[in-house]
Design a protein around this motif. Structure first.
Motif, mmCIF file in Angstrom:
data_model
loop_
_atom_site.group_PDB
_atom_site.id
_atom_site.type_symbol
_atom_site.label_atom_id
_atom_site.label_comp_id
_atom_site.label_asym_id
_atom_site.label_seq_id
_atom_site.Cartn_x
_atom_site.Cartn_y
_atom_site.Cartn_z
ATOM 1 N N LYS A 134 8.945 2.617 10.628
ATOM 2 C CA LYS A 134 8.778 1.272 10.712
ATOM 3 C C LYS A 134 7.653 0.811 10.321
ATOM 4 O O LYS A 134 6.542 1.241 10.396
ATOM 5 N N ILE A 135 7.251 -0.831 9.886
ATOM 6 C CA ILE A 135 5.943 -1.121 9.610
ATOM 7 C C ILE A 135 5.384 -1.714 10.820
ATOM 8 O O ILE A 135 5.679 -2.607 11.487
ATOM 9 N N SER A 136 4.153 -0.870 11.211
ATOM 10 C CA SER A 136 3.542 -1.246 12.536
ATOM 11 C C SER A 136 2.564 -2.072 12.291
ATOM 12 O O SER A 136 2.261 -2.586 11.223
ATOM 13 N N SER A 137 2.372 -2.902 13.458
ATOM 14 C CA SER A 137 1.537 -4.164 13.503
ATOM 15 C C SER A 137 0.131 -3.899 13.958
ATOM 16 O O SER A 137 0.050 -3.051 14.822
ATOM 17 N N PHE A 138 -1.018 -4.243 13.058
ATOM 18 C CA PHE A 138 -2.466 -4.001 13.687
ATOM 19 C C PHE A 138 -2.567 -4.533 14.936
ATOM 20 O O PHE A 138 -3.322 -4.153 15.650
#
Length: 292
Positions: free
Chosen positions: A129-133
């Protein structure tokens, strides 16, 4: 919110349940024993159930009390954990990478990192998954793609998407490498979620003539399957450099610069940067440059 029990009563119940003593709970919370007992009675009145049986040596759960306490204790544990994650930890660095990048490049290189930076607590979040900063608290992320990645991010190229076809040496024993495209097209293929074989074979101007194929969800699994002699995998060359050097795999097809889906390390573009994050970034960039 009106339907929830009072927070102070829940805190008193949580402490009393862990200690099975109003006195010990009072010492933990810094209040009087009577105050804890009163808060628990208020909670019992609010819920309309008895949570504790008062026994000579302290407290004993009722069946409903034990079940409720298990849930309440889990909630308070989650709150404590979430709060701890918000506290500044200057030596902690959280990096988000794909499972394959973690297994085939980052983890094999960790001994070098640990030796160079023993005081940095590097934490790895391996996910597709594209993690959120922001919401995930990520400091750095390694992802495939093409710039731009957004005005708020700095992106540094780590590896070009240089693909190579690899197989266990026993699969192509006594054959000259790289194999002729027609020969390669007839070998069993190992596919991953990126499905790169059609483009690669088109680049070689041949069609797939595999007698069988194996489909796996991750590239790291495809590499492992190739080592196990299950066919030919098509992967980024830097991820199998150690396997090639150790003789677990051999290159059987020509290298292809696919382009457009290279590996970058991303970092928020902020004024003040954590020193440990910068050191991890510098190490990854230097290590990747040395591997090229």
């Amino acid at each position: 919110m009106a339907e929830l029990p009072p927070l102070n009563s829940l805190r008193a119940f949580d402490a009393a349940g862990r200690r099975l003593s109003f006195r010990a709970a009072a010492d933990e919370l810094g209040v009087t024993q009577g105050a804890v007992a009163q808060q628990v009675r208020q909670l019992e009145a609010h819920l309309g159930v008895v949570l504790f049986e008062r026994v000579p040596k302290g407290l004993a759960f009722t069946s409903v009390g034990r079940s409720f306490h298990n849930r309440v204790a889990d909630v308070f544990a989650d709150l404590r954990s979430a709060t701890a994650e918000l506290k500044p930890e200057p030596n902690k660095v959280l990096i988000s990478v794909t499972p394959t990048f973690a297994a085939k490049w980052l983890i094999p290189n960790l001994p070098d990192f640990t030796a160079a930076h023993p005081n940095i607590d590097l934490r790895i979040l391996a996910t597709e998954k594209i993690s959120s900063f922001q919401s995930d608290g990520i400091d750095l992320a390694v992802r495939q793609g093409s710039p731009p990645f957004g005005a708020s991010l700095d992106a540094t190229l780590l590896f070009k998407q240089t693909l190579t076809a690899v197989a266990a040496p026993a699969i192509v024993r006594d054959a000259q490498h790289p194999l002729a495209p027609d020969t390669l097209s007839k070998l069993p293929k190992i596919h991953d979620a990126h499905d790169l074989w059609p483009g690669y074979l088109a680049h070689l101007h041949v069609q797939d003539q595999s007698p069988r194929s194996l489909r796996l969800s991750q590239t790291s699994l495809a590499v492992d399957a190739a080592i196990a002699g299950q066919g030919v995998a098509l992967v980024s060359r830097f991820m199998v450099a150690d396997d090639l050097e150790a003789g677990r795999l051999t290159e059987v097809g020509e290298v292809w610069e696919a382009g457009g889906n290279d590996f970058y390390i991303l970092m928020p573009r902020i004024v003040k940067r954590n020193r440990s994050v910068v050191e991890v970034l510098t190490w990854i960039k230097a290590r990747s440059a040395a591997a090229i």
